[in-house]
Design a protein around this motif. Structure first.
Motif, short mmCIF file in Angstrom:
data_model
loop_
_atom_site.label_atom_id
_atom_site.label_comp_id
_atom_site.label_asym_id
_atom_site.label_seq_id
_atom_site.Cartn_x
_atom_site.Cartn_y
_atom_site.Cartn_z
N ARG A 206 -5.02 -4.03 12.24
CA ARG A 206 -5.11 -4.95 11.11
C ARG A 206 -5.46 -6.35 11.62
O ARG A 206 -5.16 -6.70 12.75
CB ARG A 206 -3.77 -5.02 10.35
N VAL B 284 0.85 -1.19 0.00
CA VAL B 284 0.00 0.00 0.00
C VAL B 284 0.89 1.25 0.00
O VAL B 284 0.63 2.22 -0.73
CB VAL B 284 -0.93 0.00 1.24
N ALA C 250 -3.04 1.99 13.95
CA ALA C 250 -3.84 1.27 12.95
C ALA C 250 -4.06 -0.16 13.41
O ALA C 250 -3.16 -0.77 14.01
CB ALA C 250 -3.13 1.28 11.60
N ASP D 39 -4.63 6.35 6.13
CA ASP D 39 -4.38 4.97 6.54
C ASP D 39 -5.70 4.37 7.03
O ASP D 39 -6.34 4.95 7.92
CB ASP D 39 -3.34 4.97 7.67
N GLU E 299 -8.10 -3.84 1.60
CA GLU E 299 -7.94 -2.40 1.33
C GLU E 299 -9.07 -1.85 0.47
O GLU E 299 -9.24 -0.63 0.39
CB GLU E 299 -6.60 -2.11 0.66
N LYS F 10 9.17 -6.07 9.34
CA LYS F 10 10.06 -5.00 9.80
C LYS F 10 10.19 -5.08 11.32
O LYS F 10 11.29 -4.94 11.88
CB LYS F 10 9.49 -3.65 9.36
N ASN G 85 -4.67 -8.89 5.83
CA ASN G 85 -3.20 -9.00 5.91
C ASN G 85 -2.80 -10.42 6.32
O ASN G 85 -3.40 -10.99 7.23
CB ASN G 85 -2.65 -8.02 6.94
N LYS H 261 9.67 -4.55 3.93
CA LYS H 261 8.95 -3.28 3.85
C LYS H 261 7.55 -3.35 4.47
O LYS H 261 6.90 -2.33 4.65
CB LYS H 261 8.89 -2.77 2.42
N PHE H 262 7.08 -4.56 4.80
CA PHE H 262 5.80 -4.67 5.50
C PHE H 262 6.06 -4.58 7.00
O PHE H 262 7.09 -5.03 7.51
CB PHE H 262 5.12 -6.00 5.14
N THR I 192 4.98 -6.00 9.71
CA THR I 192 5.17 -7.18 10.57
C THR I 192 6.62 -7.67 10.53
O THR I 192 7.26 -7.86 11.55
CB THR I 192 4.25 -8.32 10.11
N ASN J 29 2.59 4.79 11.96
CA ASN J 29 1.34 4.78 12.72
C ASN J 29 1.18 3.50 13.56
O ASN J 29 1.01 2.42 13.02
CB ASN J 29 0.19 4.91 11.70
P1 GDP Z 1 -0.76 -2.89 4.54
O1 GDP Z 1 -1.88 -3.01 5.54
O2 GDP Z 1 -0.98 -3.77 3.36
O3 GDP Z 1 -0.46 -1.49 4.19
O4 GDP Z 1 0.53 -3.55 5.23
P2 GDP Z 1 1.77 -2.88 6.00
O5 GDP Z 1 2.43 -4.00 6.75
O6 GDP Z 1 2.65 -2.12 5.04
O7 GDP Z 1 1.13 -1.84 7.00
C1 GDP Z 1 0.25 -2.25 8.03
C2 GDP Z 1 -0.04 -1.07 8.97
O8 GDP Z 1 1.16 -0.75 9.66
C3 GDP Z 1 -0.47 0.21 8.26
O9 GDP Z 1 -1.53 0.78 9.00
C4 GDP Z 1 0.76 1.10 8.36
O10 GDP Z 1 0.46 2.50 8.39
C5 GDP Z 1 1.32 0.66 9.70
N1 GDP Z 1 2.73 0.97 9.91
C6 GDP Z 1 3.25 1.60 11.01
N2 GDP Z 1 4.57 1.75 10.89
C7 GDP Z 1 4.93 1.21 9.69
C8 GDP Z 1 6.18 1.06 9.02
O11 GDP Z 1 7.23 1.46 9.50
N3 GDP Z 1 6.16 0.40 7.81
C9 GDP Z 1 4.99 -0.07 7.26
N4 GDP Z 1 5.03 -0.70 6.08
N5 GDP Z 1 3.79 0.08 7.86
C10 GDP Z 1 3.76 0.71 9.07
#
Ligand code: GDP
Length: 318
Positions: free
Chosen positions: A210, A76, A208, A275, A121, A185, A171, A180-181, A183, A205
């Motif tokens: 999930r 995303v 959020a 978000d 999403e 990270k 997710n 880069k995701f 979890t 953030n």
């Molecule tokens: P997504 O739900 O497909 O966007 O999966 P992500 O793992 O990229 O993000 C999940 C949630 O984690 C989202 O609400 C992001 O805003 C939040 N988030 C908080 N900190 C981070 C960060 O450092 N990296 C990413 N990728 N997401 C973050």
């Protein structure tokens, strides 16, 4: 049975190739880069779903019983940086694949099934929690908008006679998730901190929420959808949502660190223009029709991911 998996090198594509191979399917693959898993893949095509000529050629060559479309821009965050690419790869490319599937079905007079990796999403700032198949589609990110277009296109091709289903995947994570995701990270960062390689983890953030499930469970749902008598849309989710903060706390607890706050800093560059606040799915329809339910809890998933990252560091691979 013969499958064509697009995005075969990704987290879901690799798990699905293993699952189908173990069930006796012949697996053909399409990915932008050459695959390393020769054991599970009978034929690997290198190319992009973004290229209509490639899509037509590969669908005709593979002549599949089922196409699993897992190719796409999966992040995303990346879609905010390049919304045009998101629309092309997650949207228009799906129309090309559906059209190729329909033509293949017509020219061979054999049924071609289609399973699309759709996404939570598409619900964006959802009108209700939890979200089900009937929840209003109103995405709030370029990624969500591109997936919503593809989702609708699957419905259109279904009405034209294609056995095409959409898996509205919430997710889903594993040690194969790219860094880069959030979890992966987090689990990588926690493992590095526990190993003394790092002191801080910088995130966006934390509020959020999930609905995080175990990726191998989700590819099992894709197979069930392919084998179902009728095509349909299915929410695939655990029904439990956790905040990013909860994920961080749980991951640190796995390595015995309780005072995790001193290790976490906020990085404004990780915040998104919009978000989705709470994504939590109701997979009742999948449970009733497909007999699907998740097998791995949130805590087990976090623990497996942290342990995997600790092992990588111990081996010097991280
Ligand atoms: P997504 O739900 O497909 O966007 O999966 P992500 O793992 O990229 O993000 C999940 C949630 O984690 C989202 O609400 C992001 O805003 C939040 N988030 C908080 N900190 C981070 C960060 O450092 N990296 C990413 N990728 N997401 C973050």
């Amino acid at each position: 049975m013969r499958a064509l998996i697009t995005g075969s090198n990704g987290q879901d594509g690799s798990y699905l190739a293993e699952l189908l191979h173990s069930r006796g399917w012949e697996v053909h693959a399409l990915d932008r880069t050459a695959g390393s898993d020769v054991a599970t893949i009978a034929r690997h095509h290198v190319g992009s779903v973004d290229d209509v000529e490639t899509v037509d050629r590969v669908v005709a060559a593979a002549d599949p019983d089922c196409i699993f479309n897992l190719a796409g821009m999966s992040s995303v965050a990346d879609s905010w940086a390049d919304p045009v690419a998101a629309a092309r790869i997650n949207g228009v490319a799906v129309v090309a694949l559906l059209h190729a599937a329909l033509r293949q079905q017509e020219s061979t007079a054999r049924r071609v099934r289609f399973v699309q990796a759709s996404s939570a999403e598409i619900f964006g700032a959802a009108e209700r929690v939890p979200q089900a198949e009937t929840t209003a589609i109103r995405p709030t990110s370029p990624y969500g908008a591109s997936k919503a277009f593809a989702h609708s296109s699957v419905g259109v091709s279904r009405s034209r006679g294609l056995h095409a289903s959409s898996a509205i995947l919430f997710n889903h994570e594993s040690p194969r998730r790219p860094l880069k995701f959030v979890t992966r990270k987090i689990t990588n960062g926690v493992a590095r901190i526990a190993s003394g390689e790092d002191f801080t983890l910088s995130l966006g953030n934390l509020e959020a929420e999930r609905d995080w499930g175990w990726a191998p469970d989700y590819v099992d749902a894709l197979l069930r959808m392919a084998e179902a008598d009728r095509p349909d849309d299915y929410v695939i989710a655990t029904g439990v949502s956790r905040s990013v903060r909860d994920f961080v706390r749980t991951a640190f607890a796995t390595v015995g660190i309780a005072d995790w706050e001193r290790h976490v800093t906020t990085d404004p560059s990780q915040l998104r223009p919009v978000d989705a606040p709470v994504l939590r799915g109701d997979a009742g329809h999948a449970r009733r029709v497909l007999g699907w339910s998740p097998t791995v809890t949130f805590e087990q998933m976090v623990e497996r991911m942290v342990h995997h990252d600790l092992e990588l560091i111990a081996r010097g691979d991280a």
